[in-house]
Design an enzyme around this catalytic site. Structure first.
Site, PDB file in Angstrom:
ATOM      1  N   ARG A  27      -2.629  46.941 -45.663  1.00  0.00           N
ATOM      2  CA  ARG A  27      -3.897  47.663 -45.894  1.00  0.00           C
ATOM      3  C   ARG A  27      -3.807  48.552 -47.137  1.00  0.00           C
ATOM      4  O   ARG A  27      -4.813  48.799 -47.807  1.00  0.00           O
ATOM      5  CB  ARG A  27      -4.280  48.496 -44.658  1.00  0.00           C
ATOM      6  N   TYR A  71     -29.940  43.821 -55.108  1.00  0.00           N
ATOM      7  CA  TYR A  71     -29.583  43.020 -53.938  1.00  0.00           C
ATOM      8  C   TYR A  71     -29.962  43.786 -52.654  1.00  0.00           C
ATOM      9  O   TYR A  71     -29.680  44.989 -52.543  1.00  0.00           O
ATOM     10  CB  TYR A  71     -28.081  42.711 -53.983  1.00  0.00           C
ATOM     11  N   ASP A  95     -23.336  46.033 -60.935  1.00  0.00           N
ATOM     12  CA  ASP A  95     -23.011  44.848 -60.135  1.00  0.00           C
ATOM     13  C   ASP A  95     -23.135  43.651 -61.081  1.00  0.00           C
ATOM     14  O   ASP A  95     -24.231  43.262 -61.483  1.00  0.00           O
ATOM     15  CB  ASP A  95     -24.004  44.755 -58.962  1.00  0.00           C
TER      16      ASP A  95
HETATM   17  C1  LIG Z   1     -25.689  40.593 -56.436  1.00  0.00           C
HETATM   18  C2  LIG Z   1     -24.936  40.736 -55.154  1.00  0.00           C
HETATM   19  N1  LIG Z   1     -24.172  41.814 -54.969  1.00  0.00           N
HETATM   20  C3  LIG Z   1     -23.469  41.988 -53.822  1.00  0.00           C
HETATM   21  C4  LIG Z   1     -23.535  41.074 -52.799  1.00  0.00           C
HETATM   22  C5  LIG Z   1     -22.752  41.305 -51.535  1.00  0.00           C
HETATM   23  O1  LIG Z   1     -21.602  40.520 -51.552  1.00  0.00           O
HETATM   24  P1  LIG Z   1     -20.850  39.996 -50.248  1.00  0.00           P
HETATM   25  O2  LIG Z   1     -21.766  39.080 -49.518  1.00  0.00           O
HETATM   26  O3  LIG Z   1     -19.618  39.350 -50.792  1.00  0.00           O
HETATM   27  O4  LIG Z   1     -20.534  41.205 -49.430  1.00  0.00           O
HETATM   28  C6  LIG Z   1     -24.317  39.926 -52.952  1.00  0.00           C
HETATM   29  C7  LIG Z   1     -24.413  38.939 -51.866  1.00  0.00           C
HETATM   30  O5  LIG Z   1     -25.176  38.013 -51.897  1.00  0.00           O
HETATM   31  C8  LIG Z   1     -25.031  39.755 -54.166  1.00  0.00           C
HETATM   32  O6  LIG Z   1     -25.818  38.685 -54.358  1.00  0.00           O
END
Ligand SMILES: Cc1ncc(COP(=O)(O)O)c(C=O)c1O
Length: 375
Positions: free
Chosen positions: A39, A92, A164
């Site tokens: 971990r 998202y 992101d």
């Molecule tokens: C742009 C974006 N960021 C974050 C995520 C979250 O990722 P995860 O599903 O791996 O937790 C997603 C999931 O679809 C995503 O499309």
């Protein structure tokens, strides 16, 4: 016997042994050189983090159990109870849910910034505002964020920029070079690339922030398992090749859809008509990725007929695998929004999202032609 594998083996262990107290001391004195407990750190998750760190030109990275846990870690690096964060309106759904429903319960307040106000931030930044969370390319309308301009504004206002970069990948855009402070990825998508891993990663511009993220990851238990790390590191080795193919196919498919009489609109940054095409070209080094959306007639039956007529392209509500898939924003990712929000974003009944894979482009086009003929 000396064994020297070319590829890092899977360290499928929850704990590591120490020969004596000197070895234990070495673990504490030389961080990153020894392992104690998975971990806290494991050679496989460390390998994945370091490889992504190199690609994003960061000063440190942490692998996490999912993209969601990477976003959580990023927010926690900068914000605590009583703080305020800003978030791009087109984000998202999981990110907005995390901010609005979970972190708000822990005393972190969120305000969503409409696209039109993104580069001014006028009236949004307060004394307790810590960060702005945005995406390089938005889902499903494929709006491209001017990261250099946004980073400049965030710096001027004294807040951190968290990006992101899932839809672009570092092959297309490296936000840290454009001024972002933290980058996160859903490794589940392009970085691992084969639709068989759930993972995340956070990359920091400052080593200090990476160290804080590692501390959060360990304490909140957000670590990535050795096997998932190994699979993701394996997929990552072909990222550059895959992104070139995704991009070439993305453009070919977008051009095909654009001229089709049953397609009303195509949203792809590689098309000259896209509102941020020039920015996408500059920021993406001439690559535009494999994600696009298009609109057919706003009729549920037309969408169903299209989906059913496809032979090779499945409806799978995720993205970025080597094989092409379609998704349906209104019924999946953006289902939780109000009708007014959906309409404002352009998410209508006929909007279909396509994650273009690395198959032969002509095969894909033939399948899409079949689907469109059935409408
Ligand atoms: C742009 C974006 N960021 C974050 C995520 C979250 O990722 P995860 O599903 O791996 O937790 C997603 C999931 O679809 C995503 O499309």
């Amino acid at each position: 016997m000396s064994i020297s594998p070319k590829i890092t083996p899977i360290y499928q262990t929850s704990v590591f042994t120490f020969e004596d107290l000197n070895a234990l001391e070495a673990y504490f004195q030389e961080p990153g050189q020894h392992y104690m407990y998975t971990r806290y750190g494991n050679p496989n998750s460390e390998e994945l983090a370091q490889e992504v760190n190199k690609l994003e030109h960061g000063q440190g990275a942490v692998a996490t159990s999912s993209g969601m846990s990477a976003i959580l870690t990023a927010v926690l690096v900068y914000a605590k109870a009583g703080d305020h964060v800003l978030c791009a309106e087109e984000i998202y759904g999981g990110s907005s849910s995390l901010l609005s429903n979970e972190l708000s319960r822990l005393g972190v307040e969120v305000t969503y910034v409409p696209t039109a106000d993104t580069y001014s931030l006028a009236g949004y930044v307060r004394e307790n505002t810590k960060l702005f969370l945005a995406e390089t390319i938005s889902n499903p309308m494929m709006m491209v964020m001017d990261l250099a301009q946004l980073a400049q504004k965030c710096q001027a206002k004294g807040i951190k920029l968290v990006v992101d970069n899932t839809f672009a990948s570092p092959v297309i855009t490296r936000p840290l070079e454009l001024g972002a402070d933290l980058v996160i990825h859903s490794v589940t998508k392009y970085l691992s690339g084969h639709s068989d891993v759930t993972a995340g990663v956070l990359i920091a511009k400052e080593a200090e922030d990476a160290a804080r993220a590692a501390q959060i990851m360990r304490t909140w238990g957000l670590n990535l398992s050795p096997f998932e790390s190994w699979l993701a590191a394996r997929g990552l080795k072909t990222l550059k090749l895959r992104m070139r193919e995704h991009s070439a196919n993305g453009l070919a498919v977008a051009q095909f859809l654009q001229q089709h009489p049953k397609v009303q609109a195509v949203f792809y940054p590689g098309l000259a008509e896209h509102p941020q095409h020039d920015l996408a070209q500059k920021q993406g080094n001439g690559l535009y990725g494999g994600m696009l959306s298009f609109r057919i007639a706003d009729e549920t039956e037309a969408v169903n007929r299209f989906m059913k007529a496809l032979s090779h392209i499945p409806f799978a509500p995720s993205l970025a695998g080597v094989t092409t898939s379609i998704s349906y924003p209104l019924g999946t990712s953006h289902r939780g929004l109000t009708q007014e929000q959906q309409e404002k974003m352009g998410i209508t009944v006929g909007l279909i999202r396509l994650s273009v894979g690395i198959e032969d482009a002509q095969e894909l086009i033939a399948d899409l032609e079949k689907g469109l003929a059935a409408i």
